[in-house]
Design a protein around this motif. Structure first.
Motif, PDB file in Angstrom:
ATOM      1  N   THR A 155     -38.977 -16.648 -19.106  1.00 51.10           N
ATOM      2  CA  THR A 155     -39.021 -15.614 -18.072  1.00 51.10           C
ATOM      3  C   THR A 155     -37.630 -15.040 -17.811  1.00 51.10           C
ATOM      4  O   THR A 155     -37.472 -13.823 -17.635  1.00 51.10           O
ATOM      5  CB  THR A 155     -39.578 -16.193 -16.762  1.00 51.10           C
ATOM      6  OG1 THR A 155     -40.894 -16.716 -16.999  1.00 51.10           O
ATOM      7  CG2 THR A 155     -39.657 -15.120 -15.681  1.00 51.10           C
ATOM      8  N   ALA A 156     -36.608 -15.896 -17.816  1.00 53.60           N
ATOM      9  CA  ALA A 156     -35.240 -15.438 -17.563  1.00 53.60           C
ATOM     10  C   ALA A 156     -34.740 -14.505 -18.644  1.00 53.60           C
ATOM     11  O   ALA A 156     -33.852 -13.670 -18.396  1.00 53.60           O
ATOM     12  CB  ALA A 156     -34.310 -16.643 -17.445  1.00 53.60           C
ATOM     13  N   SER A 157     -35.292 -14.637 -19.846  1.00 57.12           N
ATOM     14  CA  SER A 157     -34.816 -13.802 -20.961  1.00 57.12           C
ATOM     15  C   SER A 157     -35.270 -12.351 -20.841  1.00 57.12           C
ATOM     16  O   SER A 157     -34.680 -11.469 -21.462  1.00 57.12           O
ATOM     17  CB  SER A 157     -35.302 -14.379 -22.296  1.00 57.12           C
ATOM     18  OG  SER A 157     -36.717 -14.277 -22.413  1.00 57.12           O
ATOM     19  N   THR A 159     -35.338  -9.048 -18.927  1.00 59.60           N
ATOM     20  CA  THR A 159     -34.634  -8.313 -17.876  1.00 59.60           C
ATOM     21  C   THR A 159     -34.942  -6.822 -18.004  1.00 59.60           C
ATOM     22  O   THR A 159     -35.549  -6.384 -18.994  1.00 59.60           O
ATOM     23  CB  THR A 159     -33.114  -8.523 -17.985  1.00 59.60           C
ATOM     24  OG1 THR A 159     -32.639  -7.900 -19.197  1.00 59.60           O
ATOM     25  CG2 THR A 159     -32.757 -10.004 -18.013  1.00 59.60           C
ATOM     26  N   VAL A 160     -34.510  -6.036 -17.014  1.00 56.59           N
ATOM     27  CA  VAL A 160     -34.753  -4.593 -17.049  1.00 56.59           C
ATOM     28  C   VAL A 160     -33.987  -3.938 -18.186  1.00 56.59           C
ATOM     29  O   VAL A 160     -34.336  -2.841 -18.636  1.00 56.59           O
ATOM     30  CB  VAL A 160     -34.353  -3.945 -15.706  1.00 56.59           C
ATOM     31  CG1 VAL A 160     -35.275  -4.398 -14.597  1.00 56.59           C
ATOM     32  CG2 VAL A 160     -32.903  -4.260 -15.362  1.00 56.59           C
ATOM     33  N   GLN A 161     -32.928  -4.603 -18.659  1.00 56.43           N
ATOM     34  CA  GLN A 161     -32.157  -4.062 -19.786  1.00 56.43           C
ATOM     35  C   GLN A 161     -32.699  -4.533 -21.140  1.00 56.43           C
ATOM     36  O   GLN A 161     -32.186  -4.163 -22.184  1.00 56.43           O
ATOM     37  CB  GLN A 161     -30.682  -4.480 -19.679  1.00 56.43           C
ATOM     38  CG  GLN A 161     -29.899  -3.804 -18.574  1.00 56.43           C
ATOM     39  CD  GLN A 161     -30.129  -4.465 -17.230  1.00 56.43           C
ATOM     40  OE1 GLN A 161     -30.460  -5.662 -17.174  1.00 56.43           O
ATOM     41  NE2 GLN A 161     -29.963  -3.718 -16.149  1.00 56.43           N
ATOM     42  N   SER A 164     -32.453 -10.842 -22.754  1.00 60.86           N
ATOM     43  CA  SER A 164     -31.113 -11.321 -22.427  1.00 60.86           C
ATOM     44  C   SER A 164     -30.937 -12.746 -22.946  1.00 60.86           C
ATOM     45  O   SER A 164     -31.492 -13.694 -22.399  1.00 60.86           O
ATOM     46  CB  SER A 164     -30.866 -11.287 -20.916  1.00 60.86           C
ATOM     47  OG  SER A 164     -29.636 -11.890 -20.594  1.00 60.86           O
ATOM     48  N   ASP A 167     -28.922 -14.958 -20.257  1.00 62.04           N
ATOM     49  CA  ASP A 167     -29.737 -15.508 -19.171  1.00 62.04           C
ATOM     50  C   ASP A 167     -30.603 -16.662 -19.659  1.00 62.04           C
ATOM     51  O   ASP A 167     -30.796 -17.656 -18.947  1.00 62.04           O
ATOM     52  CB  ASP A 167     -30.621 -14.412 -18.569  1.00 62.04           C
ATOM     53  CG  ASP A 167     -29.828 -13.402 -17.772  1.00 62.04           C
ATOM     54  OD1 ASP A 167     -28.664 -13.701 -17.434  1.00 62.04           O
ATOM     55  OD2 ASP A 167     -30.354 -12.308 -17.483  1.00 62.04           O
TER      56      ASP A 167
END
Length: 294
Positions: A155-157, A159-161, A164, A167
């Protein structure tokens, strides 16, 4: 009369950790160099399972009877961990509502489910020593932590960009460092109490088990809510008038550099204190049991 530990190959856990860490670093490096998203699951699984599997391998070497086999250990880790994560997710979705006591509700649910998973996986054991209960309890807890950490890392990987890697890796590092004093420790305590007071007919719900369950759930709830507690304490002791006004209006004020530092110190100090309490509790149990058999 003391119970001797089972002899066998020692130090396997060191090789598991060394090879696992090397493979995780290699997977991260190649993922970074190639930007190949197909490698993300490999990185997630290696990072999430490395510390839990290492500690379970170490704990296996400390067993006190031949009842704890590699087959039972694998079954307890996978089945107990998966059942725990699935049941906890289902129960939390239907039983919990946003409130100041939310994290303590999470602690009660997750510890109850892990305890039930342990009792299910160990139901056919003929000999139940406290040490083996601690080992199998830790195994359930580490299985739960491994599957849960995999979800957090994945989930942390996102991101809006985009994806990640930073992360993902930082999440796995943090949860890996904290894993030994989290789910594994809490369920180890419950497993020791459960096995120590079991009967020939099976496991029994005793007063000591209920007290241990409540105590472990409180530690769990404090652990999960430490960030919120640190925020409150920080604003109480260092908040400024303009920050209080924003809070009254429903806005979260920007913290000052000093407040960020205080928050960080309070958070980590709180987690350290909870960890020390849990470790002292576990070591006290094991020492009391050893003294009783001298």
């Amino acid at each position: 009369m003391t119970t001797s530990r089972i002899s066998g190959r020692r130090g396997v856990w060191r090789r598991i950790f060394a090879w696992g860490l090397a493979l995780w670093v290699l997977a991260g490096l190649i993922t970074y160099l190639t930007a190949n998203a197909i490698l993300i699951p490999t990185l997630v699984l290696l990072g999430s399972f490395l510390v839990p599997v290492t500690f379970v391998a170490w704990a296996f070497e400390q067993r006190s009877s031949g009842e704890v086999t590699t087959e039972l250990l694998f079954h307890t880790f996978v089945v107990g961990g998966v059942l725990g994560v699935l049941a906890a997710s289902l129960a939390e979705a239907y039983l919990l509502q946003p409130s100041p006591w939310l994290f303590f509700g999470v602690g009660l649910i997750e510890e109850a489910i892990k305890l039930a998973a342990l009792a299910f996986c160990a139901r056919n054991l003929r000999v139940r020593s406290m040490r083996d209960g601690v080992i199998l309890g830790a195994t359930v807890g580490f299985g739960f932590a491994a599957f849960e950490s995999a979800g957090y890392a994945l989930t942390a990987s996102f991101t809006v960009q985009g994806m990640s890697l930073v992360d993902l890796v930082s999440t796995e590092l943090l949860r890996g460092l904290l894993a030994p004093v989290g789910h594994g420790l809490w369920t180890a305590i419950l497993g020791g109490v459960l096995f120590a007071h079991s009967t020939r007919r099976g496991f029994a719900i005793t007063g000591r088990l209920v007290l241990a369950f409540l105590g472990v759930s409180i530690l769990h709830g404090l652990w999960d809510s430490m960030g919120s507690i640190a925020v409150i304490v920080t604003y109480v002791f260092s908040g400024e008038s303009w920050q209080y006004r924003l809070l009254e209006l429903g806005y979260i004020p920007e913290p000052t550099a000093a407040q960020v530092a205080m928050f960080t110190v309070l958070t980590w100090s709180g987690l350290a204190a909870i960890s020390v309490v849990g470790l002292l509790w576990l070591f006290g149990m094991l020492r009391a049991r050893s003294d009783a058999h001298v």
